[in-house]
Design an enzyme around this catalytic site. Structure first.
Site, PDB file in Angstrom:
ATOM      1  N   GLY A  36       0.842  -1.209   0.000  1.00  0.00           N
ATOM      2  CA  GLY A  36       0.000   0.000   0.000  1.00  0.00           C
ATOM      3  C   GLY A  36       0.870   1.250   0.000  1.00  0.00           C
ATOM      4  N   HIS A  37       1.891   1.268   0.868  1.00  0.00           N
ATOM      5  CA  HIS A  37       2.828   2.406   0.881  1.00  0.00           C
ATOM      6  C   HIS A  37       3.575   2.480  -0.449  1.00  0.00           C
ATOM      7  CE1 HIS A  37       2.770   1.375   5.332  1.00  0.00           C
ATOM      8  NE2 HIS A  37       2.422   2.653   5.350  1.00  0.00           N
ATOM      9  N   GLN A  61      -0.513   9.998  18.450  1.00  0.00           N
ATOM     10  CA  GLN A  61      -1.754   9.469  17.879  1.00  0.00           C
ATOM     11  C   GLN A  61      -2.141   8.112  18.455  1.00  0.00           C
ATOM     12  OE1 GLN A  61       0.065   9.545  13.798  1.00  0.00           O
ATOM     13  NE2 GLN A  61      -1.146   7.712  13.471  1.00  0.00           N
ATOM     14  N   GLN A 148      -6.482   5.652   0.806  1.00  0.00           N
ATOM     15  CA  GLN A 148      -7.925   5.738   1.025  1.00  0.00           C
ATOM     16  C   GLN A 148      -8.386   4.771   2.120  1.00  0.00           C
ATOM     17  OE1 GLN A 148     -10.174   7.777  -0.055  1.00  0.00           O
ATOM     18  NE2 GLN A 148     -12.055   6.688   0.471  1.00  0.00           N
ATOM     19  N   LYS A 149      -7.554   3.786   2.453  1.00  0.00           N
ATOM     20  CA  LYS A 149      -7.916   2.871   3.536  1.00  0.00           C
ATOM     21  C   LYS A 149      -8.191   3.668   4.814  1.00  0.00           C
ATOM     22  CE  LYS A 149      -6.378  -0.818   6.440  1.00  0.00           C
ATOM     23  NZ  LYS A 149      -5.764  -0.051   7.533  1.00  0.00           N
ATOM     24  N   GLN A 153      -8.851   9.702   8.096  1.00  0.00           N
ATOM     25  CA  GLN A 153      -7.613  10.484   8.178  1.00  0.00           C
ATOM     26  C   GLN A 153      -7.513  11.434   6.977  1.00  0.00           C
ATOM     27  OE1 GLN A 153      -3.656   8.953   9.515  1.00  0.00           O
ATOM     28  NE2 GLN A 153      -3.290   8.663   7.355  1.00  0.00           N
ATOM     29  N   MET A 184      -4.337  -4.078   2.954  1.00  0.00           N
ATOM     30  CA  MET A 184      -2.976  -4.093   3.514  1.00  0.00           C
ATOM     31  C   MET A 184      -2.860  -3.100   4.660  1.00  0.00           C
ATOM     32  SD  MET A 184      -0.314  -4.967   0.655  1.00  0.00           S
ATOM     33  CE  MET A 184      -0.649  -6.257  -0.534  1.00  0.00           C
ATOM     34  N   ARG A 187      -0.484  -3.424  10.619  1.00  0.00           N
ATOM     35  CA  ARG A 187      -1.006  -4.160  11.775  1.00  0.00           C
ATOM     36  C   ARG A 187      -1.430  -5.588  11.423  1.00  0.00           C
ATOM     37  NH1 ARG A 187      -2.977   1.225  13.544  1.00  0.00           N
ATOM     38  NH2 ARG A 187      -1.982   1.640  15.554  1.00  0.00           N
TER      39      ARG A 187
HETATM   40  O1  PAF Z   1      -1.215   6.891   8.159  1.00  0.00           O
HETATM   41  C1  PAF Z   1      -0.200   6.915   8.880  1.00  0.00           C
HETATM   42  O2  PAF Z   1       0.718   6.103   8.749  1.00  0.00           O
HETATM   43  C2  PAF Z   1      -0.067   7.990   9.950  1.00  0.00           C
HETATM   44  O3  PAF Z   1      -1.278   8.251  10.546  1.00  0.00           O
HETATM   45  C3  PAF Z   1       0.611   9.291   9.452  1.00  0.00           C
HETATM   46  C4  PAF Z   1      -0.223   9.969   8.374  1.00  0.00           C
HETATM   47  C5  PAF Z   1       1.993   8.961   8.901  1.00  0.00           C
HETATM   48  C6  PAF Z   1       0.762  10.271  10.620  1.00  0.00           C
HETATM   49  O4  PAF Z   1       1.542   9.746  11.644  1.00  0.00           O
END
Ligand code: PAF
Length: 293
Positions: A36-37, A61, A148-149, A153, A184, A187
């Site tokens: 995904g990244h 967070q 978009q997952k 956010q 994906m 976690r």
């Molecule tokens: O989606 C994430 O991995 C996190 O919430 C982010 C946007 C990097 C902020 O810590």
């Protein structure tokens, strides 16, 4: 690829790039990178001269009972992947670089951060909004890419960019799934083989609702029912909701503008989220990237 750990060094490197006419693209992450990244980084590299990735597991967070300490980390593997994907600058700050002693200013996202996941993770979106604002100020990207997952956010970040007049375009890219449908997520590594199998009911339900939507179903209750019937393998359902894609307000009758069907559920001790975008407009991919513009 340069690996940079301090803000002054980052600013100097990016200043030179900007003065050389480069467009700066940014993919903020918490590391333990997956496909995904990688898809976000590929899009960033395709559209921007200087793709920047940050890896920072952001403590603000995570709630006190959450998995900050256990969050999976593998810096070496992440660095190799970034190098392979053409990242020019990999920013990996220490917590004290991002949150120096005396830090006391937060970005409060308001109601978009209180609903859905916000109800179950108080303070989560405040932490996300704060760190993303800080990272935007450090990197000053032209474009920033999110998955978009994490649609809530994305909604929170689009809102904060508008509200705080930040000069960055937010691009949201579609969720990447494993071959069997599981969205994906870093976690997913927490899941035992048995729980990973059970977790598939989330994507099964969502994809069933999406198929019904594509087949012409617009009735909110019918779409929710299609997803909910599959969710019985979960240990606890935090929510299964159909909401407006921009305002996150519940869609009570019919879907006639872009909506998101979203689920958050516990399997064992792991909390999973997933969603599908239900857009009456035919070209969904275009819509995702420009949602809210
Ligand atoms: O989606 C994430 O991995 C996190 O919430 C982010 C946007 C990097 C902020 O810590």
């Amino acid at each position: 690829m340069r690996i940079i750990r301090t803000i002054p060094e980052l600013r100097t490197a990016l200043k030179a790039r900007r003065e050389g006419g480069n467009t700066i693209g940014f993919v903020p992450t918490m590391g333990f990178l997956h496909e995904g990244h990688a898809s976000l980084i590929r899009q960033c590299a395709a559209r921007c001269d200087c793709p920047v990735v940050s890896i920072f597991v952001n403590p603000t967070q995570f709630g006190p009972e959450e998995d900050f300490a256990q969050y999976p980390r593998d810096a070496e593997r992440d660095q190799n992947l970034c190098l392979k994907l053409g990242v020019k600058i990999l920013f990996m700050p220490e917590p004290s670089e991002v949150y120096p002693t005396g830090f006391s200013t937060f970005v409060e996202p308001g109601n978009l951060g209180n609903v859905l996941c916000g109800e179950f993770r108080p303070g989560h979106f405040r932490g996300v909004a704060t760190v993303v604002t800080k990272l935007f100020n450090m990197v000053q990207p032209n474009l920033a890419f999110f998955g978009q997952k994490d649609f809530q956010q994305v909604a929170v970040i689009r809102r904060l960019v508008k509200d705080l007049n930040l000069p960055v375009d937010i691009i949201a890219a579609p969720t990447i799934r494993e071959a069997d449908g599981l969205a994906m997520s870093s976690r997913n590594t927490y899941l035992s083989p048995e729980n990973r199998q059970r977790a598939l009911c989330i994507s099964r339900g969502l994809l069933k609702a999406e198929a019904a939507f594509r087949g012409g179903t617009r009735d909110a209750e019918a779409l929710l029912a299609a997803a909910k019937t599959e969710l019985n393998e979960m240990d606890e359902i935090h929510y299964c909701e159909l909401v407006d894609a921009l305002t996150l307000e519940p869609v009570s009758r019919e879907v006639n503008r872009a909506a998101v069907l979203a689920v958050a559920a516990m399997v064992g001790r792991t909390r999973l989220i997933d969603n599908v975008l239900l857009s009456p407009s035919a070209d969904t991919s275009h819509f995702i990237s420009h949602l809210g513009d």
